[in-house]
Design a protein around this motif. Structure first.
Motif, PDB file in Angstrom:
ATOM      1  N   PRO A 201       0.803  -1.232   0.000  1.00 25.66           N
ATOM      2  CA  PRO A 201       0.000   0.000   0.000  1.00 25.66           C
ATOM      3  C   PRO A 201       0.830   1.275   0.000  1.00 25.66           C
ATOM      4  CG  PRO A 201       0.093  -0.900   2.215  1.00 25.66           C
ATOM      5  CD  PRO A 201       0.831  -1.877   1.335  1.00 25.66           C
ATOM      6  N   VAL A 202       2.145   1.166  -0.135  1.00 28.74           N
ATOM      7  CA  VAL A 202       3.022   2.337  -0.060  1.00 28.74           C
ATOM      8  C   VAL A 202       3.953   2.355  -1.264  1.00 28.74           C
ATOM      9  CG1 VAL A 202       2.949   2.499   2.447  1.00 28.74           C
ATOM     10  CG2 VAL A 202       4.653   1.026   1.352  1.00 28.74           C
ATOM     11  N   PRO A 203       4.531   3.527  -1.570  1.00 27.94           N
ATOM     12  CA  PRO A 203       5.489   3.628  -2.668  1.00 27.94           C
ATOM     13  C   PRO A 203       6.789   2.892  -2.349  1.00 27.94           C
ATOM     14  CG  PRO A 203       4.586   5.781  -2.088  1.00 27.94           C
ATOM     15  CD  PRO A 203       4.197   4.843  -1.006  1.00 27.94           C
ATOM     16  N   PRO A 204       7.698   2.771  -3.308  1.00 30.22           N
ATOM     17  CA  PRO A 204       8.959   2.045  -3.087  1.00 30.22           C
ATOM     18  C   PRO A 204       9.783   2.607  -1.932  1.00 30.22           C
ATOM     19  CG  PRO A 204       8.607   2.386  -5.429  1.00 30.22           C
ATOM     20  CD  PRO A 204       7.539   3.168  -4.728  1.00 30.22           C
ATOM     21  N   TYR A 205      10.402   1.699  -1.186  1.00 30.49           N
ATOM     22  CA  TYR A 205      11.210   2.073  -0.036  1.00 30.49           C
ATOM     23  C   TYR A 205      12.369   1.093   0.092  1.00 30.49           C
ATOM     24  CZ  TYR A 205       8.572  -1.757   2.088  1.00 30.49           C
ATOM     25  OH  TYR A 205       8.008  -2.982   2.346  1.00 30.49           O
ATOM     26  N   MET A 206      13.366   1.448   0.903  1.00 33.41           N
ATOM     27  CA  MET A 206      14.509   0.582   1.146  1.00 33.41           C
ATOM     28  C   MET A 206      14.222  -0.329   2.338  1.00 33.41           C
ATOM     29  SD  MET A 206      17.166   3.376   2.732  1.00 33.41           S
ATOM     30  CE  MET A 206      16.724   4.657   1.565  1.00 33.41           C
ATOM     31  N   ARG A 207      14.597  -1.597   2.211  1.00 36.33           N
ATOM     32  CA  ARG A 207      14.301  -2.572   3.256  1.00 36.33           C
ATOM     33  C   ARG A 207      15.370  -2.665   4.357  1.00 36.33           C
ATOM     34  NH1 ARG A 207       9.822  -5.298   1.533  1.00 36.33           N
ATOM     35  NH2 ARG A 207       9.543  -5.455  -0.714  1.00 36.33           N
ATOM     36  N   PRO A 208      16.663  -2.443   4.081  1.00 33.69           N
ATOM     37  CA  PRO A 208      17.666  -2.649   5.140  1.00 33.69           C
ATOM     38  C   PRO A 208      17.376  -1.948   6.459  1.00 33.69           C
ATOM     39  CG  PRO A 208      18.765  -2.399   3.039  1.00 33.69           C
ATOM     40  CD  PRO A 208      17.304  -2.147   2.778  1.00 33.69           C
ATOM     41  N   PRO A 209      16.895  -0.694   6.476  1.00 34.62           N
ATOM     42  CA  PRO A 209      16.654  -0.056   7.785  1.00 34.62           C
ATOM     43  C   PRO A 209      15.580  -0.745   8.623  1.00 34.62           C
ATOM     44  CG  PRO A 209      16.804   1.607   6.057  1.00 34.62           C
ATOM     45  CD  PRO A 209      16.727   0.280   5.376  1.00 34.62           C
TER      46      PRO A 209
ATOM     47  N   LEU B 143      16.134   1.609  12.113  1.00 35.76           N
ATOM     48  CA  LEU B 143      14.828   1.985  12.661  1.00 35.76           C
ATOM     49  C   LEU B 143      14.655   1.528  14.107  1.00 35.76           C
ATOM     50  CD1 LEU B 143      12.364   1.398   9.670  1.00 35.76           C
ATOM     51  CD2 LEU B 143      12.865   3.565  10.783  1.00 35.76           C
ATOM     52  N   TRP B 144      15.287   0.405  14.462  1.00 37.57           N
ATOM     53  CA  TRP B 144      15.133  -0.123  15.821  1.00 37.57           C
ATOM     54  C   TRP B 144      15.924   0.679  16.847  1.00 37.57           C
ATOM     55  CZ3 TRP B 144      11.524  -3.617  16.935  1.00 37.57           C
ATOM     56  CH2 TRP B 144      10.998  -4.381  15.888  1.00 37.57           C
TER      57      TRP B 144
ATOM     58  N   THR C 230      27.601   8.517   4.179  1.00 32.69           N
ATOM     59  CA  THR C 230      26.563   7.646   3.650  1.00 32.69           C
ATOM     60  C   THR C 230      25.967   6.809   4.766  1.00 32.69           C
ATOM     61  OG1 THR C 230      28.122   5.871   3.158  1.00 32.69           O
ATOM     62  CG2 THR C 230      27.729   7.503   1.422  1.00 32.69           C
ATOM     63  N   GLY C 231      24.753   6.342   4.544  1.00 37.48           N
ATOM     64  CA  GLY C 231      24.104   5.494   5.521  1.00 37.48           C
ATOM     65  C   GLY C 231      23.903   4.084   5.020  1.00 37.48           C
ATOM     66  N   ILE C 232      23.573   3.964   3.747  1.00 37.08           N
ATOM     67  CA  ILE C 232      23.390   2.651   3.142  1.00 37.08           C
ATOM     68  C   ILE C 232      24.713   2.263   2.508  1.00 37.08           C
ATOM     69  CG2 ILE C 232      22.084   1.312   1.461  1.00 37.08           C
ATOM     70  CD1 ILE C 232      20.457   2.209   3.819  1.00 37.08           C
ATOM     71  N   ARG C 233      25.451   1.356   3.153  1.00 38.66           N
ATOM     72  CA  ARG C 233      26.810   1.067   2.693  1.00 38.66           C
ATOM     73  C   ARG C 233      26.788   0.013   1.593  1.00 38.66           C
ATOM     74  NH1 ARG C 233      27.282  -0.233   7.697  1.00 38.66           N
ATOM     75  NH2 ARG C 233      28.230  -2.223   7.189  1.00 38.66           N
ATOM     76  N   SER C 234      26.426   0.415   0.404  1.00 39.47           N
ATOM     77  CA  SER C 234      26.556  -0.469  -0.742  1.00 39.47           C
ATOM     78  C   SER C 234      27.092   0.344  -1.895  1.00 39.47           C
ATOM     79  CB  SER C 234      25.213  -1.103  -1.111  1.00 39.47           C
ATOM     80  OG  SER C 234      24.267  -0.116  -1.424  1.00 39.47           O
ATOM     81  N   GLU C 235      27.719  -0.323  -2.786  1.00 46.94           N
ATOM     82  CA  GLU C 235      28.364   0.366  -3.884  1.00 46.94           C
ATOM     83  C   GLU C 235      28.015  -0.334  -5.186  1.00 46.94           C
ATOM     84  OE1 GLU C 235      32.506   1.780  -1.899  1.00 46.94           O
ATOM     85  OE2 GLU C 235      32.234  -0.346  -2.218  1.00 46.94           O
ATOM     86  N   SER C 236      28.114   0.409  -6.282  1.00 48.94           N
ATOM     87  CA  SER C 236      27.863  -0.170  -7.601  1.00 48.94           C
ATOM     88  C   SER C 236      28.804   0.480  -8.591  1.00 48.94           C
ATOM     89  CB  SER C 236      26.405   0.052  -8.013  1.00 48.94           C
ATOM     90  OG  SER C 236      26.102   1.429  -7.987  1.00 48.94           O
TER      91      SER C 236
END
Length: 690
Positions: A245-253, A258-259, A605-611
């Motif tokens: 029911p919501v737009p796209p979001y990132m799952r890792p947090p 978030l906790w 950065t907060g999301i530590r991934s690279e491409s």
């Protein structure tokens, strides 16, 4: 009949002349061929007295009946059409009078009965008949401190997105003044108009019947593909269909930052502080990034629209169309399947009955985070089944909360230690001790035999006889790729790894691509694989989007993944990291800067991934004055590098509390060479530098 006879009198001489001419031609043809025909057809059109009169009368009769029948049919048809037209005109003209007469019996409405053209903003507040707040309040930018620039990357906190071309400058309006999004901002579908009265138009009229680019799934891969398509084709019209029911979001947090939020309303705002202290939302973009689905067809400059809360139940590959769960059909030119996966459950839990299922969470989505947060604040004991990334992250997060609200946190798994399938045994044991220090009761080598609900408690019976009583269960035992569309679409599913089998360009059919968790692709270095991590979703989604616009690029990227056990211990990994493979670990003493928190503070950065592209993954260079490998004390694994070997070739690398060195690891795996001394290779990561 008289008219027919008059016409025939005029045509009869011509018919007789034609008949005579035909007989003469036949005779000439016979003489020219040297033969006289044995029988020359007689002319039956003659009106002479020699026997043709009766036939002529029959012919007159047939022609006359035909003319009369045709005239009658034409008259009745025209008359019926005129009558129906007049009735329709009368009905339309009488509508205002009927509505006026019936008005006392209908409840008072805020709008006239005729359906007006739906306002895009109305979908955000379906319960209220009045228009919602101004755009500056509803379509708030992601950050609270300042509006994001138009060319800001999708994952604002991700290093890997910095190299990607941004489509935000193309599709976004000028940033609104900074304001905080409404807590309920994303709880309703922003692009499916909600009826205000019973006279609303059918739902099928609210959706575009055709879209050039159709993206099935609303996760990271789908959103990355949308941005990529818009970057290469600025006028592209992209439709995302998601069952969430919501737009796209990132799952890792959802299992990390978030906790650790101090905001009591974090489950509503879904905003969190990253390890570097910077605040952001889990959503990739605010609602202003998207256009309403009903406006997509007429959008002059194209755009990205979303249908939320809609599930694709059938896919017609030959007809290039899909069917939604409400029987709406949408055709497409090119389609991306990015359906992700669904969390696995345990058969013993499914067989235990409805009461046990009600007290079990299969953690995956935003709603799972919200419900688990609420449950954990109202019970005394919670048990996490699973010792992998997700289970260990949730255990550490809830373990810290246990000291605040007197919550017992139990984690059980069949392995000998946390992340036993990934880490070598010595490092898995060290990690287990770390999790215990977070306030978690760890039960290793635990195989669940049965689960029952008794006296308002869940009793988990293990196969070795141990009994665990708890109030709630979190099952974190892996993911199953969502391939429900494979049967109707006729697409191949890999029997070993699951997921849709695709070629090097992530293509399953000529105009169908697959990206993210659901794609089983061929790795030119490591063989056929399926990866379930954020970085892979970003890169594969972006590449699929490029190929949907004609790029024809192969997928060569070695995606990475990361896991944090709180702000002090974290690791990044690439390639095949399987504890059953031979490993070589090189460690050094950690310093204060060797933590996830310090790494994000330094990099921003907060999301530590690279491409990185191939150009950024240059040949690694060691430190100018490399130090000798430090003699690490027993059980001292402050920071280091773990190499995973197959046939003496490095196929996987874990960087333990070593950050911002992924290009080096990627290059080592890409080269695929045998190394005599991996201690020398470890120096390339500068782990001995202070």
């Amino acid at each position: 009949m008289l008219k027919c006879r008059t016409v025939w009198k005029k045509l009869a001489p011509l018919a007789r002349a034609s008949s005579t001419l035909c007989r003469q031609n036949v005779r000439r043809a016979g003489l020219n061929n040297g033969k006289i025909p044995s029988c020359v057809p007689a002319g039956h059109m003659s009106t002479g007295p020699a026997g043709g009169g009766r036939d002529n009368k029959l012919y007159f009769l047939l022609v006359g009946v035909t003319f009369i029948g045709g005239g009658i049919y034409t008259y009745r048809t025209v008359k019926g059409d005129h009558q129906r037209y007049q009735e329709r005109i009368d009905e339309i003209s009488s509508r205002p009078h009927k509505q006026a007469a019936e008005e006392p019996a209908i409840p008072i409405q805020s709008e006239p009965p005729a359906v007006p053209e739906p306002e895009p903003q109305a979908a955000f507040s379906p319960e209220e008949p009045s228009p919602p707040a101004p755009d500056a309040e509803i379509l708030a930018p992601t950050e609270t401190t300042e509006p994001p620039p138009a060319d800001e990357p999708v994952v604002e906190a991700s290093a890997e997105e910095a190299a990607a071309p941004s489509a935000a400058a193309v599709v976004e309006e000028a940033p609104s003044p900074p304001s905080e999004p409404s807590p309920a901002e994303f709880t309703e579908s922003p692009h499916v108009p909600v009826a205000e009265s019973g006279d609303s138009a059918p739902a099928s009229l609210q959706f575009p019947s055709h879209t050039p680019y159709l993206l099935i799934g609303g996760g990271t891969a789908s959103f990355a593909a949308a941005r990529s398509i818009r970057a290469r084709d600025p006028g592209a019209k992209v439709l995302i269909v998601t069952d969430e029911p919501v737009p796209p979001y990132m799952r890792p947090p959802l299992s990390k930052e978030l906790w650790f939020s101090d905001d009591p309303s974090v489950t509503e705002t879904l905003r969190f502080k990253q390890w570097n202290g910077k605040e952001r939302s889990i959503y990739f973009q605010p609602p202003s990034f998207y256009i309403s689905a009903e406006e997509l067809d007429g959008a002059e400059n194209g755009g990205v629209a979303i249908l939320t809360g809609k599930k694709v139940v059938h896919m017609d590959v030959r007809g290039n169309k899909i069917k939604l769960d409400d029987n709406t059909e949408i055709s497409y030119d090119k389609c991306l399947i990015a359906t992700g996966g669904v969390p696995r459950s345990l058969q013993v839990i499914e067989r235990a009955g409805e009461e046990v299922m009600k007290r079990t969470t299969l953690f995956r989505k935003v709603e799972d985070f919200k419900s688990l947060d609420k449950v954990s604040r109202s019970i005394k004991s919670i048990t996490i089944i699973g010792g992998g990334f997700l289970g260990s992250e949730l255990a550490c997060a809830l373990g810290r909360r246990s000291t605040e609200c007197d919550l017992e946190v139990i984690q059980m798994f069949p392995e000998k230690g946390n992340m036993g399938k990934v880490l070598p045994e010595y490092l898995s044991n060290w990690t287990t001790e770390k999790v215990k220090k977070e306030g978690v009761k760890v039960i290793s080598e635990a195989l669940v035999k049965s689960v029952v609900c008794k006296d308002e408690k869940l009793e988990i019976q293990l196969k070795d006889g141990r009994l665990v009583k708890t109030d709630h269960i979190v099952a974190a035992v892996g993911l199953e790729p969502n391939v429900d569309l494979a049967k109707s679409a006729g697409l191949e599913v890999d029997s070993d790894f699951g997921g849709f089998r695709v070629n090097a360009e992530l293509q399953a059919r000529s105009n169908i691509w697959v990206a993210g968790d659901a794609a089983c692709f061929y790795d030119i270095r490591l063989g056929r694989r399926r990866v379930e991590h954020h970085d892979h979703a970003v890169v594969s989604g972006r590449l699929a989007g490029e190929n949907m616009t004609g790029a024809n690029k192969p997928y060569w990227h070695q995606s990475m993944f990361w896991s944090d056990l709180g702000p002090d211990v974290g690791y990044e990994a690439i390639g095949i990291v399987d504890s059953s493979l031979p490993t070589v670990g090189v460690f050094a003493k950690a310093t204060a800067k060797d933590t996830p928190k310090a790494a994000t503070e330094k990099s921003g950065t907060g999301i530590r991934s690279e491409s990185e592209t191939e150009d950024t993954a240059v040949s690694p260079v060691a430190s100018p004055s490399p130090a000798a490998p430090a003699v690490v004390q027993k059980d001292e694994y402050g920071k280091g590098v773990i190499f995973y070997l197959r046939d003496k070739v490095v196929v996987g690398i874990i960087l333990w509390n070593v950050f911002n060195r992924m290009p080096v690891a990627r290059k080592i795996i890409k080269d695929g060479e045998q190394h005599v001394d991996l201690n020398e290779v470890a120096k390339l990561f500068n782990i001995h530098d202070d």
